[in-house]
Design a protein around this motif. Structure first.
Motif, short mmCIF file in Angstrom:
data_model
loop_
_atom_site.label_atom_id
_atom_site.label_comp_id
_atom_site.label_asym_id
_atom_site.label_seq_id
_atom_site.Cartn_x
_atom_site.Cartn_y
_atom_site.Cartn_z
N TYR A 134 0.75 -1.12 0.10
CA TYR A 134 -0.02 -0.11 0.17
C TYR A 134 0.87 1.33 0.02
O TYR A 134 2.24 1.33 0.22
CB TYR A 134 -0.94 -0.03 1.37
N GLN A 135 0.21 2.40 -0.30
CA GLN A 135 1.16 3.78 -0.51
C GLN A 135 0.36 4.54 0.55
O GLN A 135 -0.70 4.42 0.84
CB GLN A 135 0.99 4.11 -1.82
N GLY A 136 1.19 5.64 1.08
CA GLY A 136 0.78 6.47 2.06
C GLY A 136 1.35 7.83 1.83
O GLY A 136 2.63 8.04 1.22
N ASN A 137 0.89 8.87 2.31
CA ASN A 137 1.42 10.27 2.47
C ASN A 137 1.12 10.86 3.69
O ASN A 137 -0.06 10.85 4.23
CB ASN A 137 0.86 11.08 1.16
N LEU A 138 2.11 11.22 4.35
CA LEU A 138 1.97 11.93 5.47
C LEU A 138 2.46 13.21 5.63
O LEU A 138 3.53 13.52 5.15
CB LEU A 138 2.80 10.91 6.75
N GLU A 180 8.62 0.08 4.71
CA GLU A 180 9.60 -0.37 3.63
C GLU A 180 10.39 0.66 3.01
O GLU A 180 11.55 0.29 2.77
CB GLU A 180 8.70 -1.46 2.76
N GLN A 181 9.73 1.70 2.23
CA GLN A 181 10.57 2.46 1.59
C GLN A 181 9.89 3.90 1.66
O GLN A 181 8.56 4.26 1.60
CB GLN A 181 10.22 2.10 -0.14
N VAL A 182 10.65 4.93 1.50
CA VAL A 182 10.41 6.33 1.33
C VAL A 182 10.41 6.83 -0.03
O VAL A 182 11.37 6.62 -0.59
CB VAL A 182 11.11 7.34 2.41
N THR A 183 9.39 7.23 -0.43
CA THR A 183 9.12 7.60 -1.75
C THR A 183 9.51 9.23 -2.09
O THR A 183 10.32 9.34 -2.99
CB THR A 183 7.91 7.33 -2.68
N HIS A 184 9.22 9.77 -1.18
CA HIS A 184 9.84 11.31 -1.20
C HIS A 184 9.68 11.95 0.14
O HIS A 184 8.96 11.64 0.88
CB HIS A 184 8.84 12.08 -2.24
N LEU A 185 10.41 13.17 0.26
CA LEU A 185 10.41 14.00 1.53
C LEU A 185 10.65 15.39 1.10
O LEU A 185 11.40 15.89 0.31
CB LEU A 185 11.81 13.56 2.40
N LYS A 186 9.56 16.11 1.61
CA LYS A 186 9.60 17.53 1.21
C LYS A 186 9.47 18.22 2.58
O LYS A 186 8.67 17.70 3.31
CB LYS A 186 8.22 18.04 0.60
N ILE A 217 6.29 18.99 6.93
CA ILE A 217 7.24 17.99 6.47
C ILE A 217 6.29 16.75 5.79
O ILE A 217 5.19 16.50 6.39
CB ILE A 217 7.83 17.21 7.53
N GLU A 218 6.48 16.59 4.57
CA GLU A 218 5.76 15.56 3.80
C GLU A 218 6.64 14.58 3.50
O GLU A 218 7.81 14.38 2.93
CB GLU A 218 5.22 16.13 2.57
N VAL A 219 6.08 13.31 3.97
CA VAL A 219 6.62 11.87 3.74
C VAL A 219 5.81 11.09 2.80
O VAL A 219 4.62 10.94 3.23
CB VAL A 219 6.98 11.25 4.90
N GLY A 220 6.31 10.64 1.76
CA GLY A 220 5.53 9.52 0.71
C GLY A 220 6.41 8.28 1.15
O GLY A 220 7.21 8.10 1.26
#
Length: 102
Positions: A24-28, A48-54, A84-87
């Motif tokens: 599954y995917q998420g955005n925080l 498992e994996q961080v797709t992006h960090l802003k 702070i945004e974490v995908g």
């Protein structure tokens, strides 16, 4: 985030995209204010994996190791509200330590 007197006004906005597959995917989005004298800190992340960090809308290199997303205080605005945004992507679990899929 751990309880720290140098961080205040913390709020979270979590969005999940749940698939019928293995992952599954998420955005925080975390909103917070950093006080004067704050030091680098980390987010505890057992995914498992961080797709992006802003940070404040700017793409930022993600320093992710040993279940920690390290955040450099130099990237944040002291005394002002920060976002702070974490995908992320993660796998469903069966051991009660995360999100389950039936």
């Amino acid at each position: 985030l751990t309880a720290d007197k140098s961080i205040e006004g913390v709020s979270y906005n979590l969005t999940l995209l749940l698939h019928k597959k293995e992952k599954y995917q998420g955005n925080l989005i975390i909103t917070l204010t950093i006080k004067e004298g704050a030091e680098d800190f980390f987010l505890d992340f057992h995914g498992e994996q961080v797709t992006h960090l802003k940070i404040n809308g700017n793409d930022t290199e993600c320093l992710f190791s040993q279940h920690k997303i390290h955040l450099l205080i130099s990237k944040l605005k002291v005394g002002e509200e920060n976002q702070i945004e974490v995908g992320f992507i993660n796998t469903y679990v069966t051991n009660s330590a995360g999100l389950h899929r039936f």
